[in-house]
Design an enzyme around this catalytic site. Structure first.
Site, PDB file in Angstrom:
ATOM      1  N   CYS A  76       0.839  -1.200   0.000  1.00  0.00           N
ATOM      2  CA  CYS A  76       0.000   0.000   0.000  1.00  0.00           C
ATOM      3  C   CYS A  76       0.876   1.253   0.000  1.00  0.00           C
ATOM      4  O   CYS A  76       2.067   1.199   0.241  1.00  0.00           O
ATOM      5  CB  CYS A  76      -0.894   0.010   1.242  1.00  0.00           C
ATOM      6  SG  CYS A  76      -1.937  -1.424   1.385  1.00  0.00           S
ATOM      7  N   ARG A 130       3.960   1.424  -7.143  1.00  0.00           N
ATOM      8  CA  ARG A 130       3.991   0.349  -6.126  1.00  0.00           C
ATOM      9  C   ARG A 130       2.913  -0.690  -6.388  1.00  0.00           C
ATOM     10  O   ARG A 130       2.928  -1.762  -5.787  1.00  0.00           O
ATOM     11  CB  ARG A 130       3.792   0.943  -4.732  1.00  0.00           C
ATOM     12  CG  ARG A 130       4.888   1.887  -4.274  1.00  0.00           C
ATOM     13  CD  ARG A 130       4.421   2.785  -3.142  1.00  0.00           C
ATOM     14  NE  ARG A 130       4.153   2.072  -1.922  1.00  0.00           N
ATOM     15  CZ  ARG A 130       5.037   1.945  -0.918  1.00  0.00           C
ATOM     16  NH1 ARG A 130       6.234   2.498  -1.038  1.00  0.00           N
ATOM     17  NH2 ARG A 130       4.738   1.301   0.175  1.00  0.00           N
ATOM     18  N   TRP A 163      -3.093  -2.102  -1.716  1.00  0.00           N
ATOM     19  CA  TRP A 163      -2.754  -3.389  -2.354  1.00  0.00           C
ATOM     20  C   TRP A 163      -3.374  -4.428  -1.419  1.00  0.00           C
ATOM     21  O   TRP A 163      -2.859  -4.668  -0.326  1.00  0.00           O
ATOM     22  CB  TRP A 163      -1.253  -3.558  -2.467  1.00  0.00           C
ATOM     23  CG  TRP A 163      -0.824  -4.923  -2.928  1.00  0.00           C
ATOM     24  CD1 TRP A 163      -0.504  -5.991  -2.142  1.00  0.00           C
ATOM     25  CD2 TRP A 163      -0.671  -5.392  -4.270  1.00  0.00           C
ATOM     26  NE1 TRP A 163      -0.158  -7.090  -2.896  1.00  0.00           N
ATOM     27  CE2 TRP A 163      -0.257  -6.750  -4.215  1.00  0.00           C
ATOM     28  CE3 TRP A 163      -0.834  -4.811  -5.513  1.00  0.00           C
ATOM     29  CZ2 TRP A 163      -0.013  -7.511  -5.352  1.00  0.00           C
ATOM     30  CZ3 TRP A 163      -0.581  -5.577  -6.637  1.00  0.00           C
ATOM     31  CH2 TRP A 163      -0.179  -6.892  -6.565  1.00  0.00           C
ATOM     32  N   ASN A 206      -0.388   0.907   5.948  1.00  0.00           N
ATOM     33  CA  ASN A 206       0.357  -0.003   5.074  1.00  0.00           C
ATOM     34  C   ASN A 206       0.939  -1.079   5.966  1.00  0.00           C
ATOM     35  O   ASN A 206       1.661  -0.782   6.920  1.00  0.00           O
ATOM     36  CB  ASN A 206       1.479   0.731   4.331  1.00  0.00           C
ATOM     37  CG  ASN A 206       2.283  -0.224   3.457  1.00  0.00           C
ATOM     38  OD1 ASN A 206       1.763  -1.267   3.038  1.00  0.00           O
ATOM     39  ND2 ASN A 206       3.533   0.099   3.192  1.00  0.00           N
ATOM     40  N   GLY A 207       0.617  -2.348   5.679  1.00  0.00           N
ATOM     41  CA  GLY A 207       1.157  -3.459   6.474  1.00  0.00           C
ATOM     42  C   GLY A 207       0.080  -4.507   6.705  1.00  0.00           C
ATOM     43  O   GLY A 207      -0.968  -4.507   6.061  1.00  0.00           O
ATOM     44  N   GLU A 266      14.819 -23.032 -11.853  1.00  0.00           N
ATOM     45  CA  GLU A 266      14.523 -21.615 -11.587  1.00  0.00           C
ATOM     46  C   GLU A 266      15.756 -20.757 -11.853  1.00  0.00           C
ATOM     47  O   GLU A 266      15.667 -19.691 -12.466  1.00  0.00           O
ATOM     48  CB  GLU A 266      14.023 -21.440 -10.163  1.00  0.00           C
ATOM     49  CG  GLU A 266      13.753 -20.003  -9.757  1.00  0.00           C
ATOM     50  CD  GLU A 266      12.787 -19.273 -10.693  1.00  0.00           C
ATOM     51  OE1 GLU A 266      12.110 -19.910 -11.516  1.00  0.00           O
ATOM     52  OE2 GLU A 266      12.754 -18.032 -10.633  1.00  0.00           O
ATOM     53  N   LYS A 326      15.863 -17.660 -14.561  1.00  0.00           N
ATOM     54  CA  LYS A 326      16.219 -16.293 -14.152  1.00  0.00           C
ATOM     55  C   LYS A 326      17.283 -15.708 -15.071  1.00  0.00           C
ATOM     56  O   LYS A 326      17.188 -14.602 -15.566  1.00  0.00           O
ATOM     57  CB  LYS A 326      16.737 -16.280 -12.709  1.00  0.00           C
ATOM     58  CG  LYS A 326      15.690 -16.272 -11.639  1.00  0.00           C
ATOM     59  CD  LYS A 326      14.912 -15.002 -11.484  1.00  0.00           C
ATOM     60  CE  LYS A 326      13.563 -14.902 -12.163  1.00  0.00           C
ATOM     61  NZ  LYS A 326      12.638 -15.955 -12.208  1.00  0.00           N
ATOM     62  N   GLU A 354      15.992 -15.304 -18.876  1.00  0.00           N
ATOM     63  CA  GLU A 354      14.953 -14.321 -19.225  1.00  0.00           C
ATOM     64  C   GLU A 354      15.433 -12.879 -19.098  1.00  0.00           C
ATOM     65  O   GLU A 354      14.843 -11.995 -19.708  1.00  0.00           O
ATOM     66  CB  GLU A 354      13.691 -14.536 -18.399  1.00  0.00           C
ATOM     67  CG  GLU A 354      13.816 -14.269 -16.926  1.00  0.00           C
ATOM     68  CD  GLU A 354      12.484 -14.416 -16.194  1.00  0.00           C
ATOM     69  OE1 GLU A 354      11.447 -14.026 -16.750  1.00  0.00           O
ATOM     70  OE2 GLU A 354      12.490 -14.939 -15.076  1.00  0.00           O
ATOM     71  N   HIS A 396      23.631 -38.962 -20.207  1.00  0.00           N
ATOM     72  CA  HIS A 396      22.639 -39.420 -21.202  1.00  0.00           C
ATOM     73  C   HIS A 396      22.514 -38.444 -22.365  1.00  0.00           C
ATOM     74  O   HIS A 396      21.546 -38.501 -23.123  1.00  0.00           O
ATOM     75  CB  HIS A 396      21.284 -39.630 -20.514  1.00  0.00           C
ATOM     76  CG  HIS A 396      21.320 -40.685 -19.475  1.00  0.00           C
ATOM     77  ND1 HIS A 396      21.359 -42.033 -19.753  1.00  0.00           N
ATOM     78  CD2 HIS A 396      21.410 -40.586 -18.123  1.00  0.00           C
ATOM     79  CE1 HIS A 396      21.431 -42.730 -18.631  1.00  0.00           C
ATOM     80  NE2 HIS A 396      21.452 -41.881 -17.615  1.00  0.00           N
ATOM     81  N   LYS A 451       4.744  -9.284 -17.719  1.00  0.00           N
ATOM     82  CA  LYS A 451       4.713  -9.675 -16.311  1.00  0.00           C
ATOM     83  C   LYS A 451       3.656 -10.744 -16.074  1.00  0.00           C
ATOM     84  O   LYS A 451       3.837 -11.649 -15.303  1.00  0.00           O
ATOM     85  CB  LYS A 451       4.425  -8.466 -15.421  1.00  0.00           C
ATOM     86  CG  LYS A 451       4.415  -8.777 -13.927  1.00  0.00           C
ATOM     87  CD  LYS A 451       5.739  -9.351 -13.443  1.00  0.00           C
ATOM     88  CE  LYS A 451       5.692  -9.797 -12.006  1.00  0.00           C
ATOM     89  NZ  LYS A 451       6.918 -10.557 -11.643  1.00  0.00           N
TER      90      LYS A 451
END
Ligand code: AGP
Length: 613
Positions: free
Chosen positions: A2, A27, A74, A100-101, A481, A485, A488, A504, A608
């Protein structure tokens, strides 16, 4: 996360608040609102959606007044809606709050206040704050805020107005940043300096539990005990762009460094040593979990990689067979779904088309769906039977980092909940895991503090065209992963391989100077990985090794001798290692991409959220 703004001064507050909220839009948010105070009446206007909708709603309302607070939300608790938007007002109408929190103990506080006759009208955790302040208010807003926050557990940065004290704006924070700005035309509060830059560059960074009492021509800082604190202002030299990234060069680097907090927030009150895990599921109840015979984990990209880690952990702790699927494959293979089967869908955005389609495919076959998502009210959240939210806050960079580690936290939490219900492991094992989880945020900070090693690794390898990531078991999932990273954001061709698969086929590609990232964090598989490392080094590979220190903090000499260049991760439970081990891989990928001059936050060809097939 937030955004909070506030102003008290000689100018009209509404335009300043709206301008500040627009500067916090980066944000991420889903609703906005403000309270403006002309000394007699507090006018609150708020709505779901963009700030332009709020401006339309304000329209010709006379929101006159030189004091005010504003907010971009948010959502974490309660869907995006007009009523759930901030500011929140006490039933008496005399207290207005922006926050915010996350208030972790809001349910208990809500029950307590309802017992005192307070009525609640929203689903949010925040609404307990104005009610609690009102409960303690007897003419001194500072005292009331101090008493209220002493009962709150969790994270908060607050802006508070009291109708009976029109000359004051009160601010307080704990584990959620808040700055106070001063100028000749009034004083300000904001979640970050980017909202203040047009008005002042003289700011105070509020410390945890410190109270700021702000009037139009003064700012006083107080300790929780009421002691006046002497504070010196800082002068902001950042550009606006730098301010939005809290001084980091890219959102991705900022979000990598937000991971300790994201881990802490996502664990929140769900994983408390000594307390049974209760995730509040309505469909995935204890009786349902006891009957479970199979779990599908379905997702895309990074979320899929989290799912592969989750498979290992759920099977290890519960004995339930888990099948992982890339969503775009699952939806077209006419999956066999029998009764007592659960689908676990993972999606940061909650809007990925393939994941949504896979979820609908499973529901169409009578399967219950449990979602792990970062966006409250997203399509995945709305269609799932139960949800476990990751409280990572908005993830701006296309490359997912903090969302991934919080997805892992969510998966471990679900695995422990299932194990607790099915008694598939001892209570001691679960308690030990909970205790280790509490240490993850500080261990993540420790990993982040050792970034120079990764900068060195990157400087030695950034001009390569191929890199291979090797691992076994959980390290193979981690290799997937790590490879994504780097691929991309740096456009280097990477492949992730199970260590045992080398002979193999892939080993044919290893030649002098080939870069191999060897992951060996799983004690039981380390010897095997050392053999794989020797296979590639004898063929000229340049190996960067990632491993864990012993529980005693000692380095693994055997591994270091075999590899040479090693990055060591603090010891933790083998189920939790992926949470820490991914961080150096994220940083390595970031530094390589920066050295290659790539657009780190917005890599070419990528979005995104992939909301189309
Ligand atoms: C990860 O870094 C990528 N941005 C991408 O693979 C992403 O994880 C994938 O598109 C899934 O997105 P979701 O979690 O929002 O469903």
């Amino acid at each position: 996360m937030c955004g909070v703004v506030g102003y008290i001064g000689v100018n009209q507050a509404a335009p300043i608040l709206l301008d500040g909220l627009k500067r916090l839009e980066y944000r991420g948010y889903d609703s906005a609102g403000l309270t403006v105070f002309d000394g007699s009446d507090m006018e609150t206007i708020k709505c779901k959606g963009r700030i332009c909708f709020l401006e339309e709603k304000i329209g010709d309302h006379s929101v006159s007044g030189t004091v005010g607070i504003g907010h971009t939300r948010w959502a974490t608790h309660g869907e995006p809606s007009d009523v759930n938007a901030h500011p929140h007002i006490s039933p008496s109408g005399r207290i207005s709050v922006v926050h915010n929190g996350i208030i972790e103990n809001y349910q208990n506080l809500k029950i307590y206040l309802q017992g005192k006759g307070y009525i609640f009208s929203t689903e949010t955790d925040t609404e307990v704050i104005p009610h609690l302040i009102d409960y303690y208010y007897s003419g001194d807003i500072c005292a009331a805020v101090t008493k209220a926050v002493s009962r709150m557990r969790g994270s908060y940065s607050l802006g508070v107005l009291a109708r009976d004290e029109p000359d004051k704006l009160v601010a307080v924070r704990k584990d959620s940043p808040l700055v106070v700005g001063e100028s000749t035309e009034g004083n300000f509060i904001a979640s970050d300096v980017s909202a203040l830059l047009p008005y002042t560059r003289s700011v105070y960074y509020l410390d945890d539990n410190e109270l700021a009492v702000i009037e139009k021509d003064s700012v006083v800082f107080k300790s929780p005990e009421g002691e006046i604190l002497k504070r010196e202002p800082s002068t902001i030299t950042w550009s606006l762009d730098a301010a939005e990234k809290s001084g980091y060069e890219h959102f991705m680097l900022k979000e990598i460094h937000e991971q300790p907090k994201a881990i802490r927030d996502t664990m929140a009150s769900r994983v408390m040593p000594g307390l049974a895990i209760d995730l509040g599921f309505k469909a995935v109840t204890e009786s349902y979990v006891k009957k479970l015979e199979k779990v599908f984990i379905v997702a895309c990209g990074t979320a899929y990689h989290a799912g592969v880690v989750g498979k290992n952990i759920i099977e290890k702790l519960t004995g339930i067979p888990v099948e992982t699927d890339i969503a775009s494959e699952f939806r077209y293979r006419d999956p066999i779904i029998k009764e007592n089967t659960l689908m676990l869908v993972i999606s940061q955005s909650g809007e990925t088309a393939d994941s949504l389609a896979a979820m609908r495919e499973a529901k169409g076959k009578g399967c219950k769906v449990l979602a792990i998502t970062n966006v409250v009210g997203s399509s995945v959240a709305r269609e799932a039977d139960d949800i476990l939210y990751t409280w990572a806050g908005p993830e701006i960079a296309v490359a997912s980092t903090k969302a991934y580690v919080t997805q892992l936290i969510g998966l471990v939490t679900i695995a422990m909940y299932f194990a607790q219900v099915r008694e598939s492991v001892s209570p001691e094992t679960i308690e030990s895991l909970k205790k280790e989880m509490q240490l993850l945020p500080e261990k993540a900070e420790e990993v982040l503090s050792e970034k120079e090693t990764l900068q060195k690794f990157a400087s030695r390898t950034f001009n390569h065209h191929d890199m291979f990531y090797l691992g076994r078991g959980l390290d193979y999932a981690l290799a997937m992963e790590g490879a994504l990273k780097l691929k991309e954001i740096s456009y280097i061709h990477t492949e992730s391989y199970a260590g045992g698969e080398l002979k193999h086929g892939t080993i044919a590609l290893i030649e002098d100077g080939t870069v191999v990232i060897a992951l060996a964090t799983q004690e039981s598989l380390k010897e095997k990985m050392i053999s794989n490392i020797r296979e590639v080094t004898t063929r000229g590979a340049n190996v960067l090794g990632f491993t864990t220190r012993g529980k005693d903090g000692q380095s693994d000499a055997n591994f270091s001798n075999a590899v040479g260049e090693v990055f060591e991760i603090p010891w933790t439970d083998s189920c939790l290692v992926p949470v820490l081990a991914v961080i150096p891989l994220q940083l390595f990928a970031y530094y390589v991409a920066v050295l290659r001059g790539c657009d780190v936050d917005k890599p070419r060809n990528l979005a995104k959220s992939v909301t189309v097939e």
